[in-house]
Scaffold this active site. Structure first.
Site, PDB file in Angstrom:
ATOM      1  N   GLU A  51      58.875  49.519  41.904  1.00  0.00           N
ATOM      2  CA  GLU A  51      58.937  50.355  42.951  1.00  0.00           C
ATOM      3  C   GLU A  51      60.206  50.668  43.798  1.00  0.00           C
ATOM      4  O   GLU A  51      60.671  51.595  43.775  1.00  0.00           O
ATOM      5  CB  GLU A  51      57.925  49.995  44.198  1.00  0.00           C
ATOM      6  CG  GLU A  51      56.565  49.445  43.709  1.00  0.00           C
ATOM      7  CD  GLU A  51      56.281  48.336  43.065  1.00  0.00           C
ATOM      8  OE1 GLU A  51      57.242  47.537  42.747  1.00  0.00           O
ATOM      9  OE2 GLU A  51      54.971  47.868  43.190  1.00  0.00           O
TER      10      GLU A  51
ATOM     11  N   ASP B 113      42.548  50.041  39.105  1.00  0.00           N
ATOM     12  CA  ASP B 113      41.585  48.898  39.741  1.00  0.00           C
ATOM     13  C   ASP B 113      41.741  48.883  41.159  1.00  0.00           C
ATOM     14  O   ASP B 113      41.206  48.167  41.996  1.00  0.00           O
ATOM     15  CB  ASP B 113      41.974  47.362  39.265  1.00  0.00           C
ATOM     16  CG  ASP B 113      43.441  47.318  39.393  1.00  0.00           C
ATOM     17  OD1 ASP B 113      44.205  48.125  39.722  1.00  0.00           O
ATOM     18  OD2 ASP B 113      43.916  45.937  39.413  1.00  0.00           O
TER      19      ASP B 113
HETATM   20  N1  UDP Z   1      48.419  47.437  32.879  1.00  0.00           N
HETATM   21  C1  UDP Z   1      48.781  47.839  31.742  1.00  0.00           C
HETATM   22  N2  UDP Z   1      49.114  46.983  31.008  1.00  0.00           N
HETATM   23  C2  UDP Z   1      49.007  45.641  31.053  1.00  0.00           C
HETATM   24  C3  UDP Z   1      48.452  45.190  32.346  1.00  0.00           C
HETATM   25  C4  UDP Z   1      48.226  46.202  33.341  1.00  0.00           C
HETATM   26  O1  UDP Z   1      49.052  49.194  31.633  1.00  0.00           O
HETATM   27  O2  UDP Z   1      49.345  44.822  30.251  1.00  0.00           O
HETATM   28  C5  UDP Z   1      48.006  48.574  34.201  1.00  0.00           C
HETATM   29  C6  UDP Z   1      46.647  47.999  34.815  1.00  0.00           C
HETATM   30  O3  UDP Z   1      45.655  49.001  34.204  1.00  0.00           O
HETATM   31  C7  UDP Z   1      47.047  48.812  36.088  1.00  0.00           C
HETATM   32  C8  UDP Z   1      48.568  48.612  36.371  1.00  0.00           C
HETATM   33  O4  UDP Z   1      49.256  48.461  34.972  1.00  0.00           O
HETATM   34  O5  UDP Z   1      46.649  50.032  36.344  1.00  0.00           O
HETATM   35  C9  UDP Z   1      49.000  47.239  37.158  1.00  0.00           C
HETATM   36  O6  UDP Z   1      48.212  46.043  36.434  1.00  0.00           O
HETATM   37  P1  UDP Z   1      47.291  45.202  37.354  1.00  0.00           P
HETATM   38  O7  UDP Z   1      46.362  45.814  38.108  1.00  0.00           O
HETATM   39  O8  UDP Z   1      46.589  44.166  36.147  1.00  0.00           O
HETATM   40  O9  UDP Z   1      48.376  44.466  38.234  1.00  0.00           O
HETATM   41  P2  UDP Z   1      48.090  43.821  39.646  1.00  0.00           P
HETATM   42  O10 UDP Z   1      47.046  44.379  40.475  1.00  0.00           O
HETATM   43  O11 UDP Z   1      48.134  42.366  39.386  1.00  0.00           O
HETATM   44  O12 UDP Z   1      49.241  44.202  40.436  1.00  0.00           O
HETATM   45 MN    MN Z   2      45.931  45.957  40.083  1.00  0.00          MN
END
Ligand code: UDP
Ligand code: MN
Length: 433
Positions: free
Chosen positions: A342, A259
Site C-alpha cells: 500500500e 475475503d
Molecule cells: N491472494 C493471492 N495469492 C496468494 C494469497 C492471497 O492472490 O497466494 C489474494 C487473496 O485471494 C486476497 C488477497 O490476495 O484477495 C490478500 O490475501 P489474504 O486475504 O490471504 O491476505 P490477508 O487477509 O492476510 O491480508
Molecule cells: Mn484477506
C-alpha cells in the site's frame, strides 16, 4: 519516486531522500514484528531478488572498485553482462506474453525505465498475464431499487480482486459477487493467482451479469517460496497493467480482496474520489481497525498498529484512487514487498497528506471489514466410482465439488462416505446401485 524497490534494472540507484527512508524502513522492518501471516522474521523478497540481479551486482561492484585496478576486470565483465542483458530484454518484443488483446494502448513500450509494471522488469520478474474472459456489458436491468439507466453517467468503479485457488475460492467469490450485484457502474477485475484460465470461473463470472474481466496472473515462482509471500501482488499489478493498456483514465480504482466484507455505502463514498480517498478498515491487526486520523475535515495522521516506517500505513482496502489522477504518474507501481504494498503504491502516485479525501463521515464509520475465512484442506471422501454415474446426484455433485476445489471422491482414500436412511447407516450398494 525512485527507490531500491522501484528502480528498474537499467538505471542506477539514485541517492534521494527516499533512499534514506528505505534504509530506515529496512531497520524498522528488522526491529518490528511483521503484520503478514507467519512473519516472525520478515524477508524482503523484492529487494533480495533485486540484489541478485545483474545490475545489483554491478552496483555493489562499482562501490567497491574505487581505485583498485584488479577489480576492473570483474567490472568490465559485469558491464558486458549488463549490456547483453539489456540487449536481449529490450531487443525482443518487450511486451509480456500477454493475452491482452494486442494493440490496445501500447504507448508504454518505450519504457521510461522508472516503472516496473511492464517492460523490462516485469519480464525479468518472469511475470505472465492472460486475459481469460471478459464481459463488457452490464446485463442487469435493475440495481438496488432503480432501473440501470438512472445511474447514467456515474464514474465506473474498477474493483480489483486478487484471488487464488484454494477450497474457499468459489464461495468467497460468490459472496463478493452478491455484494457487487447491488452496485451500479462497476467493472469487476478478477485476477486469479494461477497459471492457466479457470473455465469454471469464466462461467461463474459471466453468469453474474456484472461487467467483468478475468485475468490469470500467477505470482512469479521465486516469490512463492518467500515467507511472507507477496500475496495478491502479481494480481493487482496485472489489473494495473490492464487499466494502463486500455488507457482508462476515467473512473475509480479500488483494491477489494476476495475475503473482505463490503458495506454498500462504501461504493457511493468512493465514487466521488477526486484524487485519493481514505477511510478506516475494521478488523485490522492489533487495534481491530486501521485508518486516518482526521481533524477539521482533514487527514492529519494515521492510526495503525504496525508502522515500520511506512508513510502511508493503511490497508489495501482503506483507499480508492481516481484514475485520471493516477494517470499523471507514469511510474505507478506496486512492488513485491509484503507489508509495504500500500505504502509503495501510494508513494508511486505522488500522494500528499493534504490531498487525501476522508470518507465515511470523516472516517468515523467502518465501511469495509478485513474479514478472514478459516481455511481448510479440500476433503477426500471414500465413495466408489462405480456409483458416481447418472443413477444418483452424487456423480454430478462430486464432479462439481472437485472442479471448485472443495472435495473429491476416491475409491481408496479418505473416510468412507456415510450415507444413511431412517437414521441408520446404509451400504452404498443398497442406496446407489
Ligand atoms: N491472494 C493471492 N495469492 C496468494 C494469497 C492471497 O492472490 O497466494 C489474494 C487473496 O485471494 C486476497 C488477497 O490476495 O484477495 C490478500 O490475501 P489474504 O486475504 O490471504 O491476505 P490477508 O487477509 O492476510 O491480508
Ligand atoms: Mn484477506
Amino acid at each position: 519516486m525512485p527507490s531500491a524497490y522501484y528502480a528498474p534494472l537499467d538505471q542506477p540507484l539514485t541517492s534521494t531522500d527516499d533512499d534514506d527512508e528505505e534504509a530506515d524502513i529496512e531497520r524498522h522492518q528488522q526491529q518490528h514484528q511483521r503484520r503478514p501471516k507467519g512473519a516472525a522474521a520478515p524477508s524482503i523478497p523484492f529487494l533480495e531478488a533485486h540484489h541478485h540481479s545483474p545490475m545489483a551486482h554491478l552496483r555493489v561492484a562499482s562501490g567497491v572498485v574505487g581505485g583498485r585496478r584488479r577489480c576492473l576486470l570483474p567490472l568490465v565483465l559485469a558491464l558486458l553482462f549488463l549490456i547483453a542483458f539489456c540487449y536481449f530484454t529490450f531487443g525482443a518484443d518487450t511486451r509480456l506474453a500477454l493475452g491482452l488483446g494486442g494493440g490496445g494502448g501500447g504507448s508504454d513500450d518505450s519504457d521510461d525505465g522508472m516503472h516496473s509494471l511492464d517492460g523490462i522488469l516485469s519480464r525479468a520478474l518472469n511475470e505472465t498475464l492472460h486475459l481469460c474472459s471478459e464481459g463488457l456489458f452490464d446485463q442487469r436491468l435493475y440495481v438496488q431499487d432503480k432501473p440501470m439507466e438512472e445511474y447514467g453517467n456515474l464514474p465506473i468503479i474498477y474493483f480489483v480482486t486478487p484471488t487464488y485457488p484454494r477450497r474457499e475460492q468459489i464461495p468467497e467469490l460468490t459472496r463478493l459477487a452478491h455484494t457487487l450485484l447491488h452496485v451500479p457502474r462497476l467493472h469487476w477485475l478478477v485476477a486469479n493467482d494461477q497459471e492457466g484460465c479457470n473455465v469454471f470461473m469464466d462461467l461463474m463470472l459471466k453468469g453474474f451479469g456484472i461487467p467483468y474481466t478475468h485475468l490469470a496472473s500467477p505470482m512469479p515462482s521465486n516469490f512463492r517460496k518467500a515467507k511472507p509471500a507477496p500475496r495478491g501482488v502479481a494480481n493487482r499489478r496485472a489489473a494495473l497493467q490492464w487499466l494502463r493498456q486500455r488507457n482508462l483514465t476515467n473512473g475509480i480504482l479500488y483494491f477489494g480482496d476476495d475475503d473482505n466484507t463490503y458495506d454498500l455505502r462504501l461504493f457511493s463514498e468512493i465514487r466521488q474520489t477526486q484524487r485519493v480517498s481514505m477511510f478506516p478498515v475494521g478488523f485490522i491487526a492489533d487495534y481491530g481497525v486501521s485508518g486516518p486520523v482526521v481533524r477539521k475535515g482533514k487527514v492529519v495522521a494515521f492510526l495503525d498498529s504496525w508502522l515500520a516506517g511506512r508513510r502511508w500505513p493503511v490497508d489495501m482496502a482503506g483507499f480508492a484512487v481516481n484514475l485520471q489522477y493516477m494517470a499523471q504518474f507514469p511510474n505507478v507501481n506496486m512492488p513485491y514487498k509484503p507489508g509495504f504494498e500500500e505504502d509503495r503504491f501510494l508513494r508511486s502516485i505522488g500522494l500528499r497528506l493534504d490531498q487525501i479525501e476522508p470518507r465515511g463521515n470523516n472516517c468515523t464509520e467502518i465501511l469495509v471489514w478485513h474479514t478472514q475465512t478459516k481455511s481448510k484442506k479440500a476433503a477426500v471422501v471414500r465413495l466408489e466410482s462405480e456409483y458416481l454415474d447418472g443413477r444418483s446426484n452424487l456423480g454430478a455433485l462430486f464432479r462439481s465439488l472437485k472442479i471448485m476445489g472443495v472435495a473429491s471422491a476416491s475409491d481408496t482414500e479418505g473416510p468412507k462416505a456415510l450415507i444413511s436412511k431412517n437414521g441408520k447407516a446404509a451400504a452404498h450398494s443398497t442406496i446407489l446401485s
